[in-house]
Design a protein around this motif. Sequence first.
Motif, PDB file in Angstrom:
ATOM      1  N   GLY A 114      28.936 -65.387-114.661  1.00 14.98           N
ATOM      2  CA  GLY A 114      28.274 -65.196-113.377  1.00 14.98           C
ATOM      3  C   GLY A 114      26.890 -64.603-113.464  1.00 14.98           C
ATOM      4  N   LYS A 115      26.746 -63.437-112.823  1.00 13.35           N
ATOM      5  CA  LYS A 115      25.458 -62.736-112.692  1.00 13.35           C
ATOM      6  C   LYS A 115      24.525 -63.455-111.731  1.00 13.35           C
ATOM      7  CE  LYS A 115      25.140 -62.862-117.262  1.00 13.35           C
ATOM      8  NZ  LYS A 115      24.645 -62.680-118.644  1.00 13.35           N
ATOM      9  N   LEU A 116      25.069 -64.384-110.925  1.00 12.78           N
ATOM     10  CA  LEU A 116      24.233 -65.225-110.071  1.00 12.78           C
ATOM     11  C   LEU A 116      24.105 -64.701-108.645  1.00 12.78           C
ATOM     12  CD1 LEU A 116      25.380 -68.740-111.318  1.00 12.78           C
ATOM     13  CD2 LEU A 116      23.412 -67.384-112.057  1.00 12.78           C
ATOM     14  N   TRP A 117      24.899 -63.718-108.271  1.00  8.97           N
ATOM     15  CA  TRP A 117      24.740 -62.993-107.004  1.00  8.97           C
ATOM     16  C   TRP A 117      25.333 -61.603-107.222  1.00  8.97           C
ATOM     17  CZ3 TRP A 117      29.143 -61.722-103.855  1.00  8.97           C
ATOM     18  CH2 TRP A 117      30.339 -62.347-104.215  1.00  8.97           C
ATOM     19  N   GLY A 118      25.254 -60.762-106.219  1.00  9.62           N
ATOM     20  CA  GLY A 118      25.701 -59.383-106.379  1.00  9.62           C
ATOM     21  C   GLY A 118      27.200 -59.238-106.290  1.00  9.62           C
ATOM     22  N   GLY A 119      27.663 -58.604-105.238  1.00 13.78           N
ATOM     23  CA  GLY A 119      29.085 -58.405-105.013  1.00 13.78           C
ATOM     24  C   GLY A 119      29.297 -57.979-103.581  1.00 13.78           C
ATOM     25  N   ILE A 120      30.533 -57.689-103.228  1.00 20.66           N
ATOM     26  CA  ILE A 120      30.877 -57.188-101.897  1.00 20.66           C
ATOM     27  C   ILE A 120      30.948 -55.670-101.998  1.00 20.66           C
ATOM     28  CG2 ILE A 120      32.636 -57.136-100.095  1.00 20.66           C
ATOM     29  CD1 ILE A 120      33.375 -59.994-100.886  1.00 20.66           C
ATOM     30  N   LEU A 121      30.049 -54.993-101.291  1.00 20.49           N
ATOM     31  CA  LEU A 121      29.889 -53.548-101.417  1.00 20.49           C
ATOM     32  C   LEU A 121      30.182 -52.892-100.076  1.00 20.49           C
ATOM     33  CD1 LEU A 121      26.539 -53.722-103.404  1.00 20.49           C
ATOM     34  CD2 LEU A 121      28.856 -53.580-104.343  1.00 20.49           C
ATOM     35  N   ALA A 122      31.287 -52.170-100.002  1.00 22.00           N
ATOM     36  CA  ALA A 122      31.733 -51.571 -98.747  1.00 22.00           C
ATOM     37  C   ALA A 122      31.351 -50.094 -98.708  1.00 22.00           C
ATOM     38  CB  ALA A 122      33.242 -51.739 -98.580  1.00 22.00           C
ATOM     39  N   ALA A 123      30.450 -49.761 -97.823  1.00 18.47           N
ATOM     40  CA  ALA A 123      29.973 -48.385 -97.663  1.00 18.47           C
ATOM     41  C   ALA A 123      31.094 -47.490 -97.132  1.00 18.47           C
ATOM     42  CB  ALA A 123      28.783 -48.372 -96.712  1.00 18.47           C
ATOM     43  N   PRO A 124      30.935 -46.163 -97.205  1.00 19.82           N
ATOM     44  CA  PRO A 124      31.969 -45.248 -96.697  1.00 19.82           C
ATOM     45  C   PRO A 124      32.291 -45.428 -95.216  1.00 19.82           C
ATOM     46  CG  PRO A 124      30.472 -44.076 -98.146  1.00 19.82           C
ATOM     47  CD  PRO A 124      29.874 -45.437 -97.940  1.00 19.82           C
ATOM     48  N   THR A 125      31.401 -46.073 -94.459  1.00 18.55           N
ATOM     49  CA  THR A 125      31.683 -46.323 -93.041  1.00 18.55           C
ATOM     50  C   THR A 125      32.550 -47.545 -92.814  1.00 18.55           C
ATOM     51  OG1 THR A 125      29.596 -47.535 -92.874  1.00 18.55           O
ATOM     52  CG2 THR A 125      29.566 -45.199 -92.246  1.00 18.55           C
ATOM     53  N   CYS A 126      32.816 -48.320 -93.853  1.00 18.87           N
ATOM     54  CA  CYS A 126      33.692 -49.494 -93.718  1.00 18.87           C
ATOM     55  C   CYS A 126      35.127 -49.015 -93.564  1.00 18.87           C
ATOM     56  CB  CYS A 126      33.565 -50.400 -94.940  1.00 18.87           C
ATOM     57  SG  CYS A 126      34.771 -51.756 -94.977  1.00 18.87           S
ATOM     58  N   ALA A 127      35.708 -49.282 -92.398  1.00 18.31           N
ATOM     59  CA  ALA A 127      37.068 -48.807 -92.122  1.00 18.31           C
ATOM     60  C   ALA A 127      38.139 -49.758 -92.635  1.00 18.31           C
ATOM     61  CB  ALA A 127      37.245 -48.588 -90.620  1.00 18.31           C
ATOM     62  N   GLU A 128      37.858 -51.068 -92.595  1.00 16.19           N
ATOM     63  CA  GLU A 128      38.868 -52.051 -92.976  1.00 16.19           C
ATOM     64  C   GLU A 128      38.215 -53.218 -93.705  1.00 16.19           C
ATOM     65  OE1 GLU A 128      42.005 -51.248 -89.308  1.00 16.19           O
ATOM     66  OE2 GLU A 128      40.978 -53.189 -89.404  1.00 16.19           O
ATOM     67  N   LEU A 129      38.846 -53.614 -94.785  1.00 15.94           N
ATOM     68  CA  LEU A 129      38.378 -54.779 -95.538  1.00 15.94           C
ATOM     69  C   LEU A 129      39.595 -55.548 -96.012  1.00 15.94           C
ATOM     70  CD1 LEU A 129      35.540 -54.747 -98.213  1.00 15.94           C
ATOM     71  CD2 LEU A 129      37.428 -56.349 -98.289  1.00 15.94           C
ATOM     72  N   VAL A 130      39.656 -56.819 -95.662  1.00 15.25           N
ATOM     73  CA  VAL A 130      40.779 -57.672 -96.049  1.00 15.25           C
ATOM     74  C   VAL A 130      40.237 -58.916 -96.736  1.00 15.25           C
ATOM     75  CG1 VAL A 130      42.749 -59.046 -95.260  1.00 15.25           C
ATOM     76  CG2 VAL A 130      42.210 -56.877 -94.115  1.00 15.25           C
ATOM     77  N   LEU A 131      40.730 -59.170 -97.940  1.00 13.78           N
ATOM     78  CA  LEU A 131      40.492 -60.429 -98.646  1.00 13.78           C
ATOM     79  C   LEU A 131      41.843 -61.074 -98.853  1.00 13.78           C
ATOM     80  CD1 LEU A 131      37.953 -59.304-101.427  1.00 13.78           C
ATOM     81  CD2 LEU A 131      37.426 -60.228 -99.156  1.00 13.78           C
ATOM     82  N   ASP A 132      42.130 -62.117 -98.113  1.00 12.73           N
ATOM     83  CA  ASP A 132      43.414 -62.814 -98.190  1.00 12.73           C
ATOM     84  C   ASP A 132      43.135 -64.289 -98.492  1.00 12.73           C
ATOM     85  OD1 ASP A 132      46.027 -63.603 -98.064  1.00 12.73           O
ATOM     86  OD2 ASP A 132      46.327 -63.113 -95.955  1.00 12.73           O
ATOM     87  N   HIS A 133      43.737 -64.786 -99.579  1.00 12.86           N
ATOM     88  CA  HIS A 133      43.454 -66.156-100.013  1.00 12.86           C
ATOM     89  C   HIS A 133      41.943 -66.387-100.078  1.00 12.86           C
ATOM     90  CE1 HIS A 133      47.703 -66.781 -98.683  1.00 12.86           C
ATOM     91  NE2 HIS A 133      47.707 -67.571 -99.741  1.00 12.86           N
ATOM     92  N   THR A 134      41.292 -65.554-100.885  1.00 12.22           N
ATOM     93  CA  THR A 134      39.842 -65.583-101.011  1.00 12.22           C
ATOM     94  C   THR A 134      39.469 -65.685-102.489  1.00 12.22           C
ATOM     95  OG1 THR A 134      39.513 -64.314 -98.992  1.00 12.22           O
ATOM     96  CG2 THR A 134      37.725 -64.267-100.596  1.00 12.22           C
ATOM     97  N   ILE A 135      38.492 -66.508-102.793  1.00  8.30           N
ATOM     98  CA  ILE A 135      37.997 -66.669-104.158  1.00  8.30           C
ATOM     99  C   ILE A 135      36.617 -66.033-104.256  1.00  8.30           C
ATOM    100  CG2 ILE A 135      37.282 -68.325-105.927  1.00  8.30           C
ATOM    101  CD1 ILE A 135      39.325 -70.297-104.677  1.00  8.30           C
TER     102      ILE A 135
END
Length: 421
Positions: A114-135
């Motif tokens: 990879g190295k072709l994009w960053g990532g998913i970065l959830a700050a401390p204010t992020c209350a909920e994050l769901v990755l379901d059937h996600t690539i």
Amino acid sequence: MKFKQIIAVLTVATLAFTGCEKANIDVDTTPQNGSAIGEVSGVWAKGSVHEIKGDIIIPEGKSLTIEEGVTVLMDVTAKPEIVIKGNLYSLGTDANPVKFTVSDVYRTAENKFGKLWGGILAAPTCAELVLDHTILEYGGATTSDASTSVKMGLYKAVAGENLPALWFSNVNGKLIVQNSVIRNFQEDCSYIEGGKVIFANNVFYTTGVTGGEAMNFKSGCLADLAYNLVYSCNTNAFKLSNSGDRNPQAYIIAYNNTMINTGWRRPTAKGGSVWLEATVRADLYNNLFANTRFGIKRDPKKLEDNRSKNDNNWYYGFDQTTVNQFQVGSNDIVPGGANDVRGTKAGDNDPKFVNYPLSNSEVSPDFNTSWDFHLQGNSPALTKGTTNFTRHHKAGITTANGITYTSPEPSTFVGAYGTKL
């Protein structure tokens, strides 16, 4: 001067319901250290394609819901970061997963890490994050002084860091990652610094050039990790630590996971399978270690919590070098329970996978999707698991959209997969 433009290509015909907020992306196109900054929220509709030309941000107090079959296409020149200050719900299905990826022309062996994009970065204010059937694939770019994450003080907040696929940092937050695939990343797949967490039924492979864990947990986490397959990550499948001095103390329950060939591409003390350190409390049951470097290993200078437990784990090594490395009494291997299966000779305790060559190179990061890590009907590993322990989230974690996610029941087989149904 600021102009608003829509960079999401919406497949309107696929809207299966009415009254949804249209998925607009508000973008500040004024260059800022080479990156565009955009705010996103609402709903990205089923089957649509969204071309991300610069860093995007879900604002605090807002949510983005991504429906099944959506493709989130990253610009490999901009190498965008996805910053979540609000909430993210990525809700794919088995037939139509959500995919965070790059254009076909870049999905090559040359770009396997990879190295072709960053990532998913959830700050401390992020209350909920769901990755379901996600690539998630082909990310993990290296930060610079110009990176949004560095400017906002997110993740490690310095230039020169390889971003994980997923970073989460709210000790009071809710994080669900299930039925998903993380592959082709430069370093860590996940780096979790707090929250009520479920990681279940995921697959991790082709990750880590010179370092990187599949699942890296720090203080503040109460996590159930179950039925995950980790293949040949550079370092550990699980790095479990209480570092960071956040409350609550990290307490990780990892059960019914399968680890294959992990740790061999980082030939240092930390390269292995499960690494325990810094007073983490960890309970480990029903895990299958096949041709992994080491077994459950501790940092002798920063020990795990003495309430930690492990039992009913299964160890297999095709060659004697591998078998020798997971023996208790050497290499800081943590003693197991009375029900562990741990031979002393090469080839002892073949788990009898349906389709996997156990002689396969331990250092190869390449994964064959035709491999099948279910157990054959005559596998001795089918009856060596235990269900006699309590997990954190048996009652479930309910998110604001009304969905309850429950950590799965443990099984009496060992590893992530029993027999094929």
